[in-house]
Design a protein around this motif. Sequence first.
Motif, PDB file in Angstrom:
ATOM      1  N   ARG A 244      40.974 -21.578  75.656  1.00 41.16           N
ATOM      2  CA  ARG A 244      41.255 -21.089  74.300  1.00 41.16           C
ATOM      3  C   ARG A 244      40.097 -21.559  73.418  1.00 41.16           C
ATOM      4  NH1 ARG A 244      46.096 -20.245  70.948  1.00 41.16           N
ATOM      5  NH2 ARG A 244      45.908 -21.203  68.889  1.00 41.16           N
ATOM      6  N   VAL A 245      39.507 -20.650  72.663  1.00 44.07           N
ATOM      7  CA  VAL A 245      38.349 -20.995  71.836  1.00 44.07           C
ATOM      8  C   VAL A 245      38.621 -20.570  70.397  1.00 44.07           C
ATOM      9  CG1 VAL A 245      35.855 -20.785  71.544  1.00 44.07           C
ATOM     10  CG2 VAL A 245      36.846 -20.624  73.834  1.00 44.07           C
ATOM     11  N   LEU A 246      38.456 -21.513  69.478  1.00 42.92           N
ATOM     12  CA  LEU A 246      38.612 -21.250  68.057  1.00 42.92           C
ATOM     13  C   LEU A 246      37.267 -21.460  67.361  1.00 42.92           C
ATOM     14  CD1 LEU A 246      41.972 -23.166  67.435  1.00 42.92           C
ATOM     15  CD2 LEU A 246      41.648 -20.785  68.153  1.00 42.92           C
ATOM     16  N   ASP A 247      37.207 -21.091  66.080  1.00 40.32           N
ATOM     17  CA  ASP A 247      35.969 -21.349  65.353  1.00 40.32           C
ATOM     18  C   ASP A 247      35.804 -22.850  65.146  1.00 40.32           C
ATOM     19  OD1 ASP A 247      37.789 -21.908  63.298  1.00 40.32           O
ATOM     20  OD2 ASP A 247      36.559 -20.929  61.771  1.00 40.32           O
ATOM     21  N   TRP A 248      34.694 -23.244  64.574  1.00 37.98           N
ATOM     22  CA  TRP A 248      34.337 -24.665  64.502  1.00 37.98           C
ATOM     23  C   TRP A 248      35.395 -25.504  63.794  1.00 37.98           C
ATOM     24  CZ3 TRP A 248      30.875 -26.865  67.394  1.00 37.98           C
ATOM     25  CH2 TRP A 248      30.413 -28.156  67.097  1.00 37.98           C
ATOM     26  N   ASP A 249      36.059 -24.900  62.804  1.00 36.86           N
ATOM     27  CA  ASP A 249      37.063 -25.624  62.030  1.00 36.86           C
ATOM     28  C   ASP A 249      38.477 -25.448  62.573  1.00 36.86           C
ATOM     29  OD1 ASP A 249      35.130 -26.552  60.118  1.00 36.86           O
ATOM     30  OD2 ASP A 249      35.142 -24.526  59.249  1.00 36.86           O
ATOM     31  N   GLY A 250      38.617 -24.647  63.622  1.00 34.58           N
ATOM     32  CA  GLY A 250      39.932 -24.447  64.221  1.00 34.58           C
ATOM     33  C   GLY A 250      40.859 -23.558  63.428  1.00 34.58           C
TER      34      GLY A 250
ATOM     35  N   TYR B  29      38.463 -16.829  70.957  1.00 36.70           N
ATOM     36  CA  TYR B  29      38.958 -16.219  72.198  1.00 36.70           C
ATOM     37  C   TYR B  29      40.370 -16.721  72.474  1.00 36.70           C
ATOM     38  CZ  TYR B  29      39.576 -15.041  77.116  1.00 36.70           C
ATOM     39  OH  TYR B  29      40.075 -14.545  78.294  1.00 36.70           O
ATOM     40  N   ILE B  30      41.323 -15.795  72.544  1.00 36.95           N
ATOM     41  CA  ILE B  30      42.672 -16.128  73.027  1.00 36.95           C
ATOM     42  C   ILE B  30      43.154 -15.041  73.991  1.00 36.95           C
ATOM     43  CG2 ILE B  30      43.319 -17.526  71.029  1.00 36.95           C
ATOM     44  CD1 ILE B  30      44.900 -15.143  69.980  1.00 36.95           C
ATOM     45  N   GLY B  31      42.214 -14.365  74.604  1.00 36.95           N
ATOM     46  CA  GLY B  31      42.546 -13.313  75.555  1.00 36.95           C
ATOM     47  C   GLY B  31      41.434 -12.292  75.610  1.00 36.95           C
ATOM     48  N   SER B  32      41.482 -11.435  76.606  1.00 36.66           N
ATOM     49  CA  SER B  32      40.397 -10.473  76.809  1.00 36.66           C
ATOM     50  C   SER B  32      40.932  -9.054  76.850  1.00 36.66           C
ATOM     51  CB  SER B  32      39.658 -10.781  78.114  1.00 36.66           C
ATOM     52  OG  SER B  32      40.520 -10.622  79.225  1.00 36.66           O
ATOM     53  N   ALA B  33      40.040  -8.106  76.591  1.00 41.26           N
ATOM     54  CA  ALA B  33      40.384  -6.689  76.682  1.00 41.26           C
ATOM     55  C   ALA B  33      39.115  -5.917  77.027  1.00 41.26           C
ATOM     56  CB  ALA B  33      40.994  -6.193  75.372  1.00 41.26           C
ATOM     57  N   MET B  34      39.284  -4.648  77.353  1.00 48.81           N
ATOM     58  CA  MET B  34      38.160  -3.826  77.796  1.00 48.81           C
ATOM     59  C   MET B  34      38.356  -2.392  77.313  1.00 48.81           C
ATOM     60  SD  MET B  34      35.402  -3.356  79.841  1.00 48.81           S
ATOM     61  CE  MET B  34      35.403  -4.582  81.142  1.00 48.81           C
ATOM     62  N   THR B  35      37.366  -1.839  76.638  1.00 54.76           N
ATOM     63  CA  THR B  35      37.438  -0.428  76.278  1.00 54.76           C
ATOM     64  C   THR B  35      37.267   0.427  77.534  1.00 54.76           C
ATOM     65  OG1 THR B  35      35.064  -0.155  75.920  1.00 54.76           O
ATOM     66  CG2 THR B  35      36.365  -0.967  74.065  1.00 54.76           C
TER      67      THR B  35
ATOM     68  N   TYR C  23      35.909  -6.972  75.091  1.00 58.23           N
ATOM     69  CA  TYR C  23      36.032  -7.530  73.752  1.00 58.23           C
ATOM     70  C   TYR C  23      37.153  -8.560  73.721  1.00 58.23           C
ATOM     71  CZ  TYR C  23      39.968  -4.264  72.827  1.00 58.23           C
ATOM     72  OH  TYR C  23      41.142  -3.570  72.872  1.00 58.23           O
ATOM     73  N   LYS C  24      37.178  -9.326  72.628  1.00 54.62           N
ATOM     74  CA  LYS C  24      38.139 -10.416  72.483  1.00 54.62           C
ATOM     75  C   LYS C  24      39.091 -10.072  71.332  1.00 54.62           C
ATOM     76  CE  LYS C  24      34.688 -13.223  71.863  1.00 54.62           C
ATOM     77  NZ  LYS C  24      33.866 -14.449  71.629  1.00 54.62           N
ATOM     78  N   PRO C  25      40.322  -9.662  71.640  1.00 58.39           N
ATOM     79  CA  PRO C  25      41.268  -9.297  70.586  1.00 58.39           C
ATOM     80  C   PRO C  25      41.491 -10.446  69.604  1.00 58.39           C
ATOM     81  CG  PRO C  25      42.095  -8.644  72.742  1.00 58.39           C
ATOM     82  CD  PRO C  25      40.886  -9.486  72.981  1.00 58.39           C
ATOM     83  N   LEU C  26      41.655 -10.099  68.361  1.00 57.02           N
ATOM     84  CA  LEU C  26      41.967 -11.031  67.271  1.00 57.02           C
ATOM     85  C   LEU C  26      40.812 -11.945  66.887  1.00 57.02           C
ATOM     86  CD1 LEU C  26      45.619 -12.094  68.208  1.00 57.02           C
ATOM     87  CD2 LEU C  26      44.872 -10.180  66.816  1.00 57.02           C
TER      88      LEU C  26
END
Length: 829
Positions: free
Chosen positions: A123-129, A134-140, A146-149
């Motif tokens: 799980r990856v959040l921005d620097w400040d959380g 990244y909280i999951g993956s998707a594909m066109t 791409y990374k939803p949300l």
Amino acid sequence: MPKKQAGVVSVILVNFRGTDDTIEAIAQLGRIDWPADLLEIVVVENASGDDSAARIRAAAPHVVLVESKDNLGFAGGCNLGVKASSGDFLAFLNNDAKPDSAWVRSAISRFDQDPEIGAIASRVLDWDGLLVDYIGSAMTWFGQGYKPLTAQAVPTEPDHARDVLFGTGSAMFVRRSVYDALGGFDERFFMFFEDVDFGWRLNLRGWRFVYEPASLAFHKHHASMTSFGAFKETYLLERNALFTQYKNLGDEALAKIFPATLALTVRRAVARGKLDSTSLDLRKGGDNGPVQEVARDTLAGVYAIDQFVENLPSLVESRDLIQSTRVVPDKTIWRFFGETDAPSYHSEHYLKGYEKIVNAFGVTDTPVVTRVLVITGDPIGAKMAGPAIRAWNMAAALARGNEVTLVTLAGAEPVDAPFEIVHIRPGDDRTMGRLEQRADVIVFQGLAMALFDSLRKTNKIVVADIYDPMHLEQLEQGREQGAVQWNKQVSDATDVLNEQLLRGDFFMCASERQRHFYLGQLAALGRLNPANYASDPDLTGLIEVVPFGLDGVFPPATRPVLKGVLPGIEATDKLLLWSGGLYNWFDPETLIRAVARLSETHDNVRLYFQGTKHPHPGVPEMGIVAESRSLASELGVLDSSVFFNSSWVDYAERHNYLGEADAGVSTHFAHVETTFSFRTRILDYLWAGLPMVVTEGDHFAALVQSEGLGIVVPPNDIGALAAALERVLFDDEFAQEARANIQRVRADYEWKTVLAPLVDFVADPRHSPDLLASGVVTPGEARKSHRRPEVRRKKHGLRHDAGLFVHYWRAGGVRAVAKKVRSRISYMR
């Protein structure tokens, strides 16, 4: 290349003109909750052209520093770092990211739950959380991962582990063995989508890519691309999407989708440059000069296609390898794509073209996946007995190509799985009926059909798993109950099996002996008839041998459990293991007497009964358990030479017990249950490579005898059994030869091998011809879809924008809406 170190996690960081970030990331790694001696940090200095290497060396002399002469990009830099690493596990962390203290420990804990997990997405959040990275993956549908949300506020609802298509290269973990098998990242990508391609390839090979939210990292967004120009990023994204899709789509999907992808790439390029593609039309007139000014944003797409053409020879080689080694079909991978109908660019000209392409080529149609219901009567969880283990592995094998739901009738604990797990109480036919309606194929074992009318009356394709001849089992199990109850138990079990044999479209048994036995019972019920025989004279389309199986790899021990741990069993003792449970049709008493006799001359022999209390709450402790304890006590060997586990060993722990054993043992009486049984505990011994001593009379005794896997003894012969135990424990040459033979034989019993008939049947499921001919089932009804037809809505226009407004308002309020509006305006400029 460094010598590999068991249990070590090698963290790979690639530095390119970001030394301050890299040094901070190294410092953060020094604070995580993970043993320092099991952590290796490898930094690749990717030809920054400055003093980065010297600064990193001075600030962190303990890291492995690799200096590249050329800038290899993220993909090449990571691969170079892996070559210099030594860990069992590889962790990739962007140099402008920082790990949470539990980042490593949570990922490794998830790996430990399933050897089929090949990679972990953090799980990856921005620097400040505060915002999502990244909280999951998707594909066109056109190949852009791409990374939803992303960049939205972190959702407030609880997150959970799940299988994904890919993880983000900014924070992810991979088993080294899997990374090596896949050849690492594709260096042709340089950067962008190399993680998407890697995850897609990993899934195609049958490994799982699991998102683990407890493995948390924080990331500064793409700090290294700010000075190079947006058009260069666009070029890499467009080109690499083509690379990814061409390599990984199956033949049928590629033929359908790839032309549309190329057309959309051109449309997007024209739209980005705000060009008028009718300007060269003779009827239009206008400027006839040979030169036209074209934006680099347009050239990015055109050049991407040209470089795809340029790289075709090597891409063809890669595609051939990927397609020849894949084990998972496109229809299964598609479920990980998420929202495929995502235009990813928002100019009016582009969106109109997008709609035309989608409607013409049908590229957003969801592939039809066979829905399979697997039903077991046993509980699913940490402690699992044979039926649950078998059902679990059937579900796992079928999940590679189908949508699978595993139903347990006896309770389910929260466990990680690549399929849905549902607990239905016996008698809850409403819930079972809903699942029956959704299913195309129903695979069950035990009493399921007798317990649910929806299964008894189903028109779906039915696979009956009759590996356990329960009526023969009841001849022994009911012996203690008195004549009336004994007769009832055997009669009831026979009725249950007869009902299944009359209705099943396909049957699975455990051995050729069982197959011959069941062919006789099927014949008595009228199922061996011209309709079934006409095109299938050996009747393998009706009943096939699908034995119990074993995992392909025996894992290393995670902790000591018996030797030097259990009082009375020393580290140097010779350990005999009775794997599995104690039931009345076994003969542990002769074994206990033989061990007592052998202990008179060898005081270091120990026998351990691994399971006495079955994990299924409905299976009582059988009388033989108390009788065996009593005999061991009477002979003076209880808790000195003979030991009993008071419960049941966890499924994930059993390898620790098997790994400490010197030999496996199974003894039984001579009766008809033995003749047609399939002792699954013998597979544990094969899995662990244990020489074994078994009583003659069953399927595995013949295998042990013919293949030299141990010693076969007559039933009830204490002297022969004691002599056999002495030989397997103390004749090192004999034991070594038996282990070598076991290694040769065990591959035949791996789950991927033994379950092939089931997997093949479900790949092309069909009703039994005689059931169709007699009207028991109706043609065509089994595969009728109970799914609502998909209604596609345009991805632009007022209705679409209103839906987006509501979504972003709920997710992040005014801030999120404003950010998306600014992004839309920037696209239109």
